[in-house]
Design an enzyme around this catalytic site. Structure first.
Site, mmCIF file in Angstrom:
data_model
loop_
_atom_site.group_PDB
_atom_site.id
_atom_site.type_symbol
_atom_site.label_atom_id
_atom_site.label_comp_id
_atom_site.label_asym_id
_atom_site.label_seq_id
_atom_site.Cartn_x
_atom_site.Cartn_y
_atom_site.Cartn_z
ATOM 1 N N GLN A 151 0.827 -1.195 0.000
ATOM 2 C CA GLN A 151 0.000 0.000 0.000
ATOM 3 C C GLN A 151 0.869 1.257 0.000
ATOM 4 O O GLN A 151 0.540 2.251 -0.640
ATOM 5 C CB GLN A 151 -0.930 0.004 1.217
ATOM 6 N N TRP A 190 -7.487 9.346 -3.667
ATOM 7 C CA TRP A 190 -7.644 8.236 -4.602
ATOM 8 C C TRP A 190 -6.999 6.942 -4.099
ATOM 9 O O TRP A 190 -7.486 5.846 -4.402
ATOM 10 C CB TRP A 190 -7.035 8.602 -5.956
ATOM 11 N N VAL A 191 -5.922 7.067 -3.358
ATOM 12 C CA VAL A 191 -5.242 5.886 -2.812
ATOM 13 C C VAL A 191 -4.992 6.132 -1.327
ATOM 14 O O VAL A 191 -4.258 7.056 -0.963
ATOM 15 C CB VAL A 191 -3.897 5.621 -3.526
ATOM 16 N N ALA A 192 -5.585 5.322 -0.479
ATOM 17 C CA ALA A 192 -5.439 5.513 0.967
ATOM 18 C C ALA A 192 -3.994 5.262 1.397
ATOM 19 O O ALA A 192 -3.322 4.377 0.856
ATOM 20 C CB ALA A 192 -6.370 4.574 1.722
ATOM 21 N N SER A 225 -6.129 1.742 4.431
ATOM 22 C CA SER A 225 -6.796 1.054 3.328
ATOM 23 C C SER A 225 -7.611 -0.137 3.814
ATOM 24 O O SER A 225 -7.137 -0.952 4.606
ATOM 25 C CB SER A 225 -5.765 0.569 2.306
ATOM 26 N N HIS A 235 -8.190 -2.624 2.136
ATOM 27 C CA HIS A 235 -7.582 -3.829 1.590
ATOM 28 C C HIS A 235 -6.739 -4.561 2.630
ATOM 29 O O HIS A 235 -6.498 -5.763 2.497
ATOM 30 C CB HIS A 235 -6.726 -3.482 0.364
ATOM 31 N N ASP A 266 -11.161 -5.227 -5.305
ATOM 32 C CA ASP A 266 -11.402 -4.463 -6.516
ATOM 33 C C ASP A 266 -11.805 -5.455 -7.589
ATOM 34 O O ASP A 266 -11.072 -6.421 -7.867
ATOM 35 C CB ASP A 266 -10.154 -3.690 -6.946
ATOM 36 N N GLU A 271 -15.413 5.057 -6.517
ATOM 37 C CA GLU A 271 -14.756 3.866 -7.045
ATOM 38 C C GLU A 271 -15.808 2.808 -7.371
ATOM 39 O O GLU A 271 -16.195 2.010 -6.502
ATOM 40 C CB GLU A 271 -13.743 3.299 -6.047
ATOM 41 N N HIS A 302 -14.840 -1.044 -6.197
ATOM 42 C CA HIS A 302 -14.375 -1.453 -4.868
ATOM 43 C C HIS A 302 -15.555 -1.986 -4.046
ATOM 44 O O HIS A 302 -16.474 -1.246 -3.691
ATOM 45 C CB HIS A 302 -13.743 -0.247 -4.157
#
Length: 288
Positions: free
Chosen positions: A163, A189-191, A196, A198, A205, A253, A256
């Site tokens: 990440q 846009w990206v943690a 995250s 994830h 995703d 998103e 997601h």
């Protein structure tokens, strides 16, 4: 205005002009708590009728005492239920990880299992999810394929290290694009690592096999249309819906998905809320 980008699931990014910021989310509300307090009183009336055979018992006095006890119990229930729930006390399927609540230990998750060798995943990549959601995920993806659509899982569990790599790549791109606060732009846009979903193994995703770009056009694919309409039946929600960025801290998103359980997923979908809003309304969770 924000620059709009796309990326395929191997991280190759492309630009597509500009996209407007999502609209503000609806304000959060608290769940109204209800309870049924009439059962005790009805029980007292039944007891009163039976006591006609026992003239020495005072039915009216019993009714009065029972009603008072019912009211006291109800007051206590309301007071106890009104206390806010903490994030730590939520069940595993409602675990909240975002930029306000970092996952401090990436080992503090459930057992991970590698996705099976199916046409809806790239088995060579060894993608993993929390073992407790694997059966539901397989059922959803198999059902989608039976309907003639071709979903593809392109990202699942991520380590903090991976990440960090994704996040720093986006920070650098924001700097190259001239953003003064490159970190803030990137994190939309990206943690950042630790923030995250994830990391939990509960998020994936999923793209259409015929269109693997991570952009808003993903919502027009057959796979996404099917998933958005049916994912709740298998316990999943679209985690970052359009117009909810104020609450989630993440841009729209349409790829997601997050597991929350079948009943909860259907409730959240019907409410039109995102997970943060729903937790605040349903459980009274504060500071999310």
């Amino acid at each position: 205005m924000r620059k709009r980008f796309t990326a395929d699931y191997y991280g190759h990014e492309r630009y597509h002009g500009y996209a407007s910021l999502p609209e503000n989310a609806l304000p959060l509300t608290r769940r109204e708590l209800f309870y049924l307090g009439g059962g005790v009183a009805i029980g007292a009336l039944t007891s009163c009728a039976l006591n006609l055979l026992l003239p020495n018992d005072d039915c009216s006095s019993e009714m009065q005492l029972t009603t008072q006890a019912s009211n006291t119990s109800a007051d206590n229930t309301t007071q106890d239920s009104a206390e806010p729930v903490t994030l730590e006390s939520l069940p595993w399927n409602l675990q909240l990880v975002n930029k306000s609540h970092y996952l401090e230990d990436e080992n503090a998750i459930g057992e991970l299992k590698v996705l099976p060798d199916k046409s809806w995943t790239d088995v060579s990549r060894g993608l993993q999810v929390d073992s407790r959601i694997l059966e539901s995920l397989c059922s959803m993806m198999d059902a989608a394929q039976k309907e003639g659509v071709s979903p593809l899982v392109c990202s699942a569990y991520r380590t903090f290290e991976y990440q960090e790599e994704l996040y720093q790549r986006r920070v650098q791109k924001a700097r190259d694009d001239g953003y003064t606060d490159a970190e803030a732009e990137a994190s939309f846009w990206v943690a950042p690592p630790g923030a995250s979903e994830h990391h939990t193994g509960l998020a994936l995703d999923i793209v259409d096999a015929s269109y693997t770009n991570l952009d808003e056009d993903q919502e027009t694919t057959r796979a996404q249309k099917w998933l958005m309409a049916n994912c709740d039946q298998f316990g999943f929600i679209l985690r970052y819906p359009t117009n909810k960025s104020k609450a989630t801290g993440i841009g729209y998103e349409p790829w997601h998905y997050r597991y929350v359980g079948e009943e909860t997923a259907s409730t959240i979908k019907a409410s039109g809320l995102c997970l943060e809003e729903w937790l605040a309304q349903e459980y009274g969770v504060v500071d999310i």
